[in-house]
Design a protein around this motif. Sequence first.
Motif, PDB file in Angstrom:
ATOM      1  N   GLY A  22       0.806  -1.217   0.000  1.00 42.03           N
ATOM      2  CA  GLY A  22       0.000   0.000   0.000  1.00 42.03           C
ATOM      3  C   GLY A  22       0.835   1.261   0.000  1.00 42.03           C
ATOM      4  O   GLY A  22       0.317   2.348   0.304  1.00 42.03           O
ATOM      5  N   CYS A  23       2.126   1.164  -0.361  1.00 42.90           N
ATOM      6  CA  CYS A  23       3.014   2.329  -0.305  1.00 42.90           C
ATOM      7  C   CYS A  23       2.510   3.430  -1.234  1.00 42.90           C
ATOM      8  O   CYS A  23       2.259   3.192  -2.413  1.00 42.90           O
ATOM      9  CB  CYS A  23       4.425   1.920  -0.700  1.00 42.90           C
ATOM     10  SG  CYS A  23       5.617   3.273  -0.636  1.00 42.90           S
ATOM     11  N   SER A  24       2.403   4.638  -0.700  1.00 39.48           N
ATOM     12  CA  SER A  24       1.875   5.750  -1.489  1.00 39.48           C
ATOM     13  C   SER A  24       2.779   6.979  -1.482  1.00 39.48           C
ATOM     14  O   SER A  24       2.408   8.018  -2.008  1.00 39.48           O
ATOM     15  CB  SER A  24       0.488   6.148  -0.964  1.00 39.48           C
ATOM     16  OG  SER A  24       0.570   6.555   0.397  1.00 39.48           O
ATOM     17  N   GLU A  25       3.988   6.869  -0.907  1.00 40.06           N
ATOM     18  CA  GLU A  25       4.899   8.008  -0.816  1.00 40.06           C
ATOM     19  C   GLU A  25       6.273   7.631  -1.335  1.00 40.06           C
ATOM     20  O   GLU A  25       6.836   6.599  -0.946  1.00 40.06           O
ATOM     21  CB  GLU A  25       5.020   8.483   0.639  1.00 40.06           C
ATOM     22  CG  GLU A  25       3.740   9.010   1.242  1.00 40.06           C
ATOM     23  CD  GLU A  25       3.289  10.316   0.609  1.00 40.06           C
ATOM     24  OE1 GLU A  25       4.149  11.033   0.051  1.00 40.06           O
ATOM     25  OE2 GLU A  25       2.082  10.606   0.667  1.00 40.06           O
ATOM     26  N   LEU A  26       6.830   8.481  -2.187  1.00 35.64           N
ATOM     27  CA  LEU A  26       8.162   8.222  -2.704  1.00 35.64           C
ATOM     28  C   LEU A  26       9.181   8.037  -1.588  1.00 35.64           C
ATOM     29  O   LEU A  26      10.067   7.180  -1.676  1.00 35.64           O
ATOM     30  CB  LEU A  26       8.616   9.383  -3.598  1.00 35.64           C
ATOM     31  CG  LEU A  26       8.149   9.401  -5.047  1.00 35.64           C
ATOM     32  CD1 LEU A  26       8.708  10.623  -5.753  1.00 35.64           C
ATOM     33  CD2 LEU A  26       8.546   8.131  -5.767  1.00 35.64           C
ATOM     34  N   ALA A  27       9.091   8.832  -0.556  1.00 37.56           N
ATOM     35  CA  ALA A  27      10.075   8.778   0.524  1.00 37.56           C
ATOM     36  C   ALA A  27      10.057   7.452   1.260  1.00 37.56           C
ATOM     37  O   ALA A  27      11.024   7.119   1.967  1.00 37.56           O
ATOM     38  CB  ALA A  27       9.838   9.924   1.508  1.00 37.56           C
ATOM     39  N   MET A  28       8.986   6.687   1.122  1.00 36.12           N
ATOM     40  CA  MET A  28       8.880   5.385   1.784  1.00 36.12           C
ATOM     41  C   MET A  28       9.094   4.221   0.819  1.00 36.12           C
ATOM     42  O   MET A  28       9.103   3.054   1.233  1.00 36.12           O
ATOM     43  CB  MET A  28       7.494   5.254   2.425  1.00 36.12           C
ATOM     44  CG  MET A  28       7.170   6.331   3.444  1.00 36.12           C
ATOM     45  SD  MET A  28       8.301   6.284   4.861  1.00 36.12           S
ATOM     46  CE  MET A  28       7.804   4.714   5.606  1.00 36.12           C
ATOM     47  N   ALA A  29       9.295   4.520  -0.447  1.00 36.79           N
ATOM     48  CA  ALA A  29       9.281   3.478  -1.466  1.00 36.79           C
ATOM     49  C   ALA A  29      10.617   2.760  -1.602  1.00 36.79           C
ATOM     50  O   ALA A  29      11.690   3.348  -1.478  1.00 36.79           O
ATOM     51  CB  ALA A  29       8.888   4.083  -2.809  1.00 36.79           C
ATOM     52  N   ARG A  30      10.529   1.472  -1.913  1.00 39.83           N
ATOM     53  CA  ARG A  30      11.681   0.645  -2.262  1.00 39.83           C
ATOM     54  C   ARG A  30      11.649   0.468  -3.781  1.00 39.83           C
ATOM     55  O   ARG A  30      10.697  -0.083  -4.322  1.00 39.83           O
ATOM     56  CB  ARG A  30      11.590  -0.704  -1.548  1.00 39.83           C
ATOM     57  CG  ARG A  30      11.588  -0.573  -0.024  1.00 39.83           C
ATOM     58  CD  ARG A  30      10.900  -1.736   0.661  1.00 39.83           C
ATOM     59  NE  ARG A  30       9.465  -1.772   0.374  1.00 39.83           N
ATOM     60  CZ  ARG A  30       8.609  -2.638   0.927  1.00 39.83           C
ATOM     61  NH1 ARG A  30       9.051  -3.538   1.797  1.00 39.83           N
ATOM     62  NH2 ARG A  30       7.327  -2.617   0.610  1.00 39.83           N
ATOM     63  N   ILE A  31      12.691   0.925  -4.447  1.00 42.58           N
ATOM     64  CA  ILE A  31      12.709   0.956  -5.906  1.00 42.58           C
ATOM     65  C   ILE A  31      13.808   0.044  -6.431  1.00 42.58           C
ATOM     66  O   ILE A  31      14.866  -0.089  -5.818  1.00 42.58           O
ATOM     67  CB  ILE A  31      12.899   2.406  -6.419  1.00 42.58           C
ATOM     68  CG1 ILE A  31      12.729   2.469  -7.945  1.00 42.58           C
ATOM     69  CG2 ILE A  31      14.225   2.987  -5.986  1.00 42.58           C
ATOM     70  CD1 ILE A  31      12.679   3.908  -8.488  1.00 42.58           C
ATOM     71  N   VAL A  32      13.558  -0.592  -7.564  1.00 41.73           N
ATOM     72  CA  VAL A  32      14.538  -1.500  -8.157  1.00 41.73           C
ATOM     73  C   VAL A  32      14.574  -1.313  -9.669  1.00 41.73           C
ATOM     74  O   VAL A  32      13.567  -0.939 -10.282  1.00 41.73           O
ATOM     75  CB  VAL A  32      14.203  -2.972  -7.795  1.00 41.73           C
ATOM     76  CG1 VAL A  32      12.931  -3.435  -8.504  1.00 41.73           C
ATOM     77  CG2 VAL A  32      15.354  -3.911  -8.140  1.00 41.73           C
TER      78      VAL A  32
END
Length: 277
Positions: free
Chosen positions: A160-170
Amino acid sequence: MPATPGTPASSATRPASIEGGDDLALAHALADAAAAHSLPLFRTPLEVVAKFDDSPVTQADRAAEAAMRQLLTDQRPLDGIFGEEHGQERLEAARVWVLDPIDGTRSFITGSPLWGTLVALVGDGDVQLGMIDMPVLNERWIGRKGLGASRNGTPVRASGCSELAMARIVTTSPDIFDAPDWQAFDALSRRCAMRRFGGDCYGYAQLAGGTIDLVVETGLQPYDYLGPAGLIEAAGGVITDWQGRPLGLGSDGRVIAAATQDLHRQALAFLAPRLGS
């Protein structure tokens, strides 16, 4: 349950027959056919050939796709086929199977287990079924339009991540980007909580399973992104090109996948103005 390591993973979850138009059973059979050719050659000496675009290919890639195509010829002779190794047939058909026998050939060549087989069924303008099969990991991820997504038969859902600052990106590798696209990805990813490299198609499976929140890549072909697209959408995520357009057989190869609409909107707003020419 997952299969014994080193064998196709579908024996516990695949329907017994592929007669009567059972597309899910056929998708399982396609993945099994690919694994029967790729797994015995994994971590063995192989001749590596450079294709016209300088990407590598081995006998495992070609044999696996040939087996998949033969199965489709036998079971769905009127359906189209869009494969990485052996070309396109009947793309005007109402239903088209999109095949990547080994997504992550560089991983395969170097002995990494993070390569997979991708299958998509496209019909009525949408991906009706998407599969990411990870033969070495014994994980089979499946998404069906309107029916949800699963890993080895267990339901999965995007986070349910909705914020870039909390996101894990690959993303798979910095090498897949040209200079303008890399600048866009680098700037975006540095605003996220964590960024990771590697994994090829497995990053999309991780997004469907809720452990990764964003995947951003470029230079992809339909056989790279349509299988993952069917899985991610069925898992509640969002996947488009960098301009927010739905993915199809003619997309430009820039792909962004996100766990939620809000996260997708934030990342898209950041990427779109920075598109390379």
